[in-house]
Enzyme design. Structure first.
Site, PDB file in Angstrom:
ATOM      1  N   ASP A  52       0.786  -1.224  -0.030  1.00 51.94           N
ATOM      2  CA  ASP A  52       0.099  -0.067   0.070  1.00 51.94           C
ATOM      3  C   ASP A  52       1.007   1.384  -0.040  1.00 51.94           C
ATOM      4  OD1 ASP A  52      -2.339  -1.837   0.591  1.00 51.94           O
ATOM      5  OD2 ASP A  52      -1.471  -1.972   2.559  1.00 51.94           O
ATOM      6  N   ASP A  86      -1.665  -2.347  -4.229  1.00 62.51           N
ATOM      7  CA  ASP A  86      -2.501  -2.955  -3.663  1.00 62.51           C
ATOM      8  C   ASP A  86      -3.398  -1.560  -3.338  1.00 62.51           C
ATOM      9  OD1 ASP A  86      -3.985  -5.111  -2.294  1.00 62.51           O
ATOM     10  OD2 ASP A  86      -3.304  -4.363  -0.366  1.00 62.51           O
ATOM     11  N   ASP A  87      -3.413  -1.102  -2.064  1.00 63.28           N
ATOM     12  CA  ASP A  87      -4.431   0.134  -1.695  1.00 63.28           C
ATOM     13  C   ASP A  87      -3.698   1.251  -1.773  1.00 63.28           C
ATOM     14  OD1 ASP A  87      -6.974  -1.636  -1.817  1.00 63.28           O
ATOM     15  OD2 ASP A  87      -5.827  -2.350   0.012  1.00 63.28           O
ATOM     16  N   ASP A 110      -4.437   1.679   3.875  1.00 59.45           N
ATOM     17  CA  ASP A 110      -5.151   0.382   4.220  1.00 59.45           C
ATOM     18  C   ASP A 110      -4.970   0.388   5.844  1.00 59.45           C
ATOM     19  OD1 ASP A 110      -6.088  -1.963   4.714  1.00 59.45           O
ATOM     20  OD2 ASP A 110      -4.779  -3.218   3.561  1.00 59.45           O
ATOM     21  N   LYS A 157      -9.123   1.908   2.405  1.00 59.40           N
ATOM     22  CA  LYS A 157      -9.719   0.946   2.707  1.00 59.40           C
ATOM     23  C   LYS A 157      -9.626   1.001   4.353  1.00 59.40           C
ATOM     24  CE  LYS A 157      -8.297  -3.269   1.439  1.00 59.40           C
ATOM     25  NZ  LYS A 157      -7.416  -4.531   1.044  1.00 59.40           N
TER      26      LYS A 157
END
Length: 604
Positions: free
Chosen positions: A408, A432-433, A436, A472
């Protein structure tokens, strides 16, 4: 005493021309620091007083304090009346009010003791930008804001030509006609007490040339260079590091050390480690295991805004084998388990994590760049609280060892600890994000931040499984709620969702945020007990998904109508994804502001 740039009077004469050049699109100029004061010298020398009781006290770090609550107008001024176009920024903490409709704040272009532009925090629930002429107040703009005593706010005034603009924590509070073309800076209180710190006055900076295209898939990457930092004289406990240094040296500016590692070994509470510009190839990671104190943190900072790159390419696990684990001590080009550290203006690249912190609290991560690491750019976990992450740029981080599913831009996960704040972050193009908070059980506050372009396989990683959410907000294998808060933030062009609860059932608050062109839900709070207020969702796979426990008002889906690209004043992200301002803030623009004037969505 405060740090004033040499030849300030001579510089003042050319400020207007310099600022005009830097504000024009397609031009660039070099930022200059005219004045700065962090009060670490223990006094307010260089400031002139009018009313109130002022002193320098310890408020986490040394800070200026006005302690006479019944003073009608307590003022301190600094600088010269010939300063023209400039930006002044300061941290302001209200401490007490003696009644209703009281305030404290920041002043620019003071041409006299009763004539100035002013940005104030009022205890009636708003911030207010004012032009004051011979004591007569004209309100130029306001921002709804619950002003909480004991909380630091970052106030910024930008004076250019005949215009003054005000920002609180990076959010625009208004703009209008300045009451004067020139004047000093100042801080003020009206029947209030408060602390003031980290005052900086700059002119100039670097303004990117915007693209004519409105496409943001993928958006342009901003410059990775750390923002210009104020010049600072070394404290008595200072150490210097340079690429041409020697670890046998005493660590003075004339005889610097060669490695940050050696400086960390020598550092004690109150030490400032100043790193000269250059690329430092790390043979072992930098481990911050000792601690500073609340009054005397340990600081590692780029010297005088020089570009410092800490490169972890030669460290273990860069990258690790598929499905391998990384031993705790090897996580991070910078690995931190101590407390009361301040990391300022550094660029951390190619590490197994950029910065990894575990069981670490009371730290400040300020104006950092964490890019192209083989795990998350900045990752905190365990018992970690009261950390401030300010003006972070984190991008291009990926993890071949987990097929892209773990890296992330910023992760605060698998732990708990109150008081963590993220402000002014840009998190983009991570595997990924963007952000997070997986299994982090205490509230994290995110303000004036953006996440975009996350979750795409830009590295041809086999069997790619990156998630691709902007923000997220918790969830995981445990079913405990976490009441995270997001304000005035944007998510766009992420492969999955914009803002999602990820099955976190907590009482989250999402306010004045914007989700645009994400592949999944713009706002997904199907499991949370969330309150969503004045948010905007447009052009996403699905606008919103709310469960029975989530509620709110003033959102685009409450207002009705069609929300798409045409709903915005601008869909050009070039300014806010471009070079940061001289103070490190995300530059303001009208990107994704509702064209119909709706009082909803983020304003950056």
């Amino acid at each position: 005493m405060p740090r004033t740039a040499p030849l300030a009077a001579a510089l003042a004469a050319c400020l207007a021309a310099a600022a005009t050049a830097v504000l024009a699109f397609g031009t660039s100029a070099t930022a200059a620091t005219l004045f700065s004061d962090d009060f670490n010298d223990g006094n307010s020398s260089g400031w002139s007083q009018s009313g109130g009781t002022w002193s320098v006290v310890t408020d986490g770090t040394p800070a200026l304090r006005q302690s006479k609550v019944d003073s009608d107008l307590a003022r301190l001024f600094a600088g010269t009346t010939t300063w023209t176009d400039y930006t002044v920024e300061a941290r302001v903490k209200p401490l007490g009010f003696d009644g209703a409709d009281r305030f404290l704040g920041l002043v620019a272009r003071s041409s006299g003791s009763t004539s100035f532009d002013r940005l104030v925090l009022r205890n009636t629930g708003r911030a207010e930008l004012q032009a004051v002429r011979s004591g007569a107040v004209t309100v130029l703009g306001s921002l709804p804001l619950t002003v909480t005593t004991g909380t630091w706010y970052t106030l910024r005034l930008e004076a250019s030509g005949g215009t003054i603009r005000g920002f609180v924590n990076g959010v625009a509070a208004g703009s209008g006609s300045s009451q004067s073309a020139t004047g000093r800076i100042g801080v003020q209180t009206f029947r209030a007490t408060g602390s003031f710190d980290d005052v900086i006055v700059t002119t100039g900076g670097t303004t990117p040339s915007p693209s004519a295209s409105t496409s943001v898939s993928p958006p342009a990457s901003p410059s990775a260079s750390p923002s210009s930092l104020p010049s600072q004289s070394p404290p008595a406990a200072g150490l210097y590091v340079a690429v041409n240094g020697n670890d046998a040296n005493p660590g003075t500016i004339a005889a610097p050390l060669a490695t940050v590692h050696r400086a960390v070994t020598l550092a004690q509470p109150g030490t400032t480690i100043q790193v000269r510009g250059g690329t430092y190839l790390l043979a072992t990671n930098i481990q911050l295991l000792k601690s500073g104190t609340a009054a005397s943190p340990i600081t590692i900072t780029a010297y005088n805004g020089e570009k410092v790159v800490l490169d972890g390419e030669n460290l273990p696990y860069t990258p690790g084998a598929v499905d391998s684990s990384i031993p705790r001590a090897d996580r991070g080009a910078i690995h931190i388990e101590g407390e009361y550290w301040r990391l300022i203006g550094l660029e951390i690249v190619h590490g197994a994590y950029g910065i990894f912190g575990v069981d670490t609290s009371y730290n400040v991560f300020d104006r950092l760049t964490t890019r192209d690491n083989y795990e998350s750019g900045l990752h905190l976990q365990g018992a970690s609280g009261n950390n401030q992450i300010l003006n972070l740029d984190s991008y291009g981080n990926r993890d071949p060892r987990k097929n892209g599913e773990s890296a992330d831009g910023l992760a605060i996960k698998e732990g708990s600890g109150t008081g963590n704040v993220v402000r002014g972050a840009r998190l983009w193009n991570n595997s990924d994000d963007g952000f997070d908070a997986w299994e982090f059980l205490s509230p994290v506050v995110i303000e004036s931040s953006v996440a975009y372009g996350n979750g795409y396989n830009r590295w041809n990683i086999p069997d790619y499984t990156g998630d691709g959410n902007g923000f997220k907000l918790g969830g995981g294998d445990v079913d405990l709620p976490a009441a995270h808060v997001v304000r005035n933030s944007m998510a766009w062009s992420n492969s999955a969702g914009g803002f999602i609860d990820n099955a976190n059932p907590g009482a989250m608050v999402i306010e004045r945020s914007t989700s645009w062109r994400n592949g999944g839900n713009g706002f997904d709070f199907a499991d949370a007990d969330a309150t969503l207020t004045r948010n905007v969702s447009a052009g996403n796979g699905t606008a919103v998904s709310l469960g029975s426990n989530s509620s709110g008002s003033g959102n685009s889906w409450d207002l009705g109508g069609t929300w798409n690209d045409a709903s915005f004043t601008s869909t050009n992200a070039a300014t806010i994804t471009g070079a940061r301002t001289a103070s490190g803030s995300i530059p303001g623009s009208n990107f994704l502001w509702p064209a119909n004037g709706a009082d909803a969505g983020a304003r950056l």
